[in-house]
Design an enzyme around this catalytic site. Sequence first.
Site, mmCIF file in Angstrom:
data_model
loop_
_atom_site.group_PDB
_atom_site.id
_atom_site.type_symbol
_atom_site.label_atom_id
_atom_site.label_comp_id
_atom_site.label_asym_id
_atom_site.label_seq_id
_atom_site.Cartn_x
_atom_site.Cartn_y
_atom_site.Cartn_z
ATOM 1 N N TRP A 103 0.873 -1.181 0.000
ATOM 2 C CA TRP A 103 0.000 0.000 0.000
ATOM 3 C C TRP A 103 0.913 1.234 0.000
ATOM 4 C CZ3 TRP A 103 -1.956 2.622 4.904
ATOM 5 C CH2 TRP A 103 -2.935 3.572 4.607
ATOM 6 N N ASP A 159 -0.584 -5.524 9.692
ATOM 7 C CA ASP A 159 -1.622 -4.589 9.262
ATOM 8 C C ASP A 159 -2.817 -5.415 8.781
ATOM 9 O OD1 ASP A 159 -3.165 -2.586 8.224
ATOM 10 O OD2 ASP A 159 -1.681 -1.847 6.789
ATOM 11 N N ALA A 194 -6.357 -4.850 7.609
ATOM 12 C CA ALA A 194 -7.294 -3.787 7.206
ATOM 13 C C ALA A 194 -8.516 -4.329 6.486
ATOM 14 C CB ALA A 194 -6.574 -2.771 6.320
ATOM 15 N N LYS A 201 -13.158 -0.717 6.189
ATOM 16 C CA LYS A 201 -13.712 -1.520 5.078
ATOM 17 C C LYS A 201 -14.749 -2.519 5.589
ATOM 18 C CE LYS A 201 -10.262 0.509 3.352
ATOM 19 N NZ LYS A 201 -9.340 0.683 2.326
HETATM 20 C C1 LMR Z 1 -6.694 1.908 -0.818
HETATM 21 O O1 LMR Z 1 -5.574 1.391 -0.841
HETATM 22 O O2 LMR Z 1 -7.309 2.233 -1.845
HETATM 23 C C2 LMR Z 1 -7.361 2.153 0.495
HETATM 24 O O3 LMR Z 1 -6.608 1.620 1.528
HETATM 25 C C3 LMR Z 1 -7.707 3.562 0.709
HETATM 26 C C4 LMR Z 1 -6.533 4.399 1.069
HETATM 27 O O4 LMR Z 1 -6.603 5.097 2.073
HETATM 28 O O5 LMR Z 1 -5.541 4.398 0.325
#
Ligand code: LMR
Length: 391
Positions: free
Chosen positions: A127, A207, A209, A242
């Site tokens: 991410w 993590d 999420a 989420k």
């Molecule tokens: C994403 O990766 O699209 C989500 O986790 C939203 C974000 O905050 O980036």
Amino acid sequence: MLNRLEQQAPDALLALIKLFKADDRPDKIDLGVGVYKTADGDTPVFASIKGAERRLVAEQPSKSYLGPEGDMGFVNALIPHVFGDAAPGGGRLNGMQTPGGTGAVRLSLALAKRAGVTRVLMGTPSWPNHAQILSDLKLEMVGFGHANADGSANMDALRAAIAGASDSDAVLLHGCCHNPTGVDYSHDEWDEIAGLLAASPILPVIDLAYQGLGDGLDEDAYGLRAVMRQVEEVLVAYSCDKNFGLYRDRVGAFYVATGDGEATARAISNAAALARANWSMPPDHGGAAVRMVLEDEALTKQWLDELADMRSRIGQVRAKLAASGYAGSVNLEPLGRQRGMFAMLPVSKDQVQQMRADHAVYMAGSGRINVAGLTMDNIDKFIAALAEVTS
Ligand code: LMR
């Protein structure tokens, strides 16, 4: 003085939200930021959350301050769902509420730094905000490849990273539904990872999420629980954004486990000081709504059903993509074996641009798609566009 600041590019992922909104083509497809959409393309508030919010409005006695740890009823109500029977007893596990999963990641890494961590090992791609948080905290990021070309997890790279680590290293792992690749470790691989971590001085930061968006709440927590059973010291960054659909309400939690209650209390006191200096205390509303869902049997059942619907729709989209085989030069078959909202397609930045300009398909510049943005109505158009752009 402020004239010395250099212009920064907007966050590329979040910028897609505005670009998509501004596009007036009626058949546009949003596969950008990680937001779940129903088969009708909507992102409604969960009915279970609406039910809890109605009660919250009617019953909440005060909005006075709670303290840097936020709503501990919320933090504790999540524990059985997240940790199951792997939750360490004797005060070894404790937590705090955070502003979203991002706040939890930030707090975990800032606390790791306070404890002497200087480098963070991380599978890449990851991410994008992980790297931004590390850079802002001035922690060195040591990347290793997360996924193999065939769509499986690159265990060799992880083994080598852990083998070379020291007691000033942490490793940041995605608990499930890997963002951006969708490539998760198997249960056997998690068992091995837990053993490797137990035998190494490295600090795991997990993590989580997307719990519940992969195979189920317990299944998606398998890795986290395997690590908790074998490793004494673990930091966990959790997001409800989420799996409760609370995105903009920013609902997250941070947990710390250590070898004894006294060390955990000290860790929490440091986390509280960091929270106070960063955001003082987390926003209350979403966490209170989650607490009310989890404290009420009927609302909990409704939430679990809503989560199961999301999971099954994501599974259907993945199955349909996988069944279509190749779209141009892109093999979609591995997407059927991956989990969660995201998949990485091997496309160039130009091809991503072409998808947007010629076909009104919005995806991240990295080639990541949010499969939850596809519906049975637009999936054929997406596959055809991908085939045209990559042929
Ligand atoms: C994403 O990766 O699209 C989500 O986790 C939203 C974000 O905050 O980036």
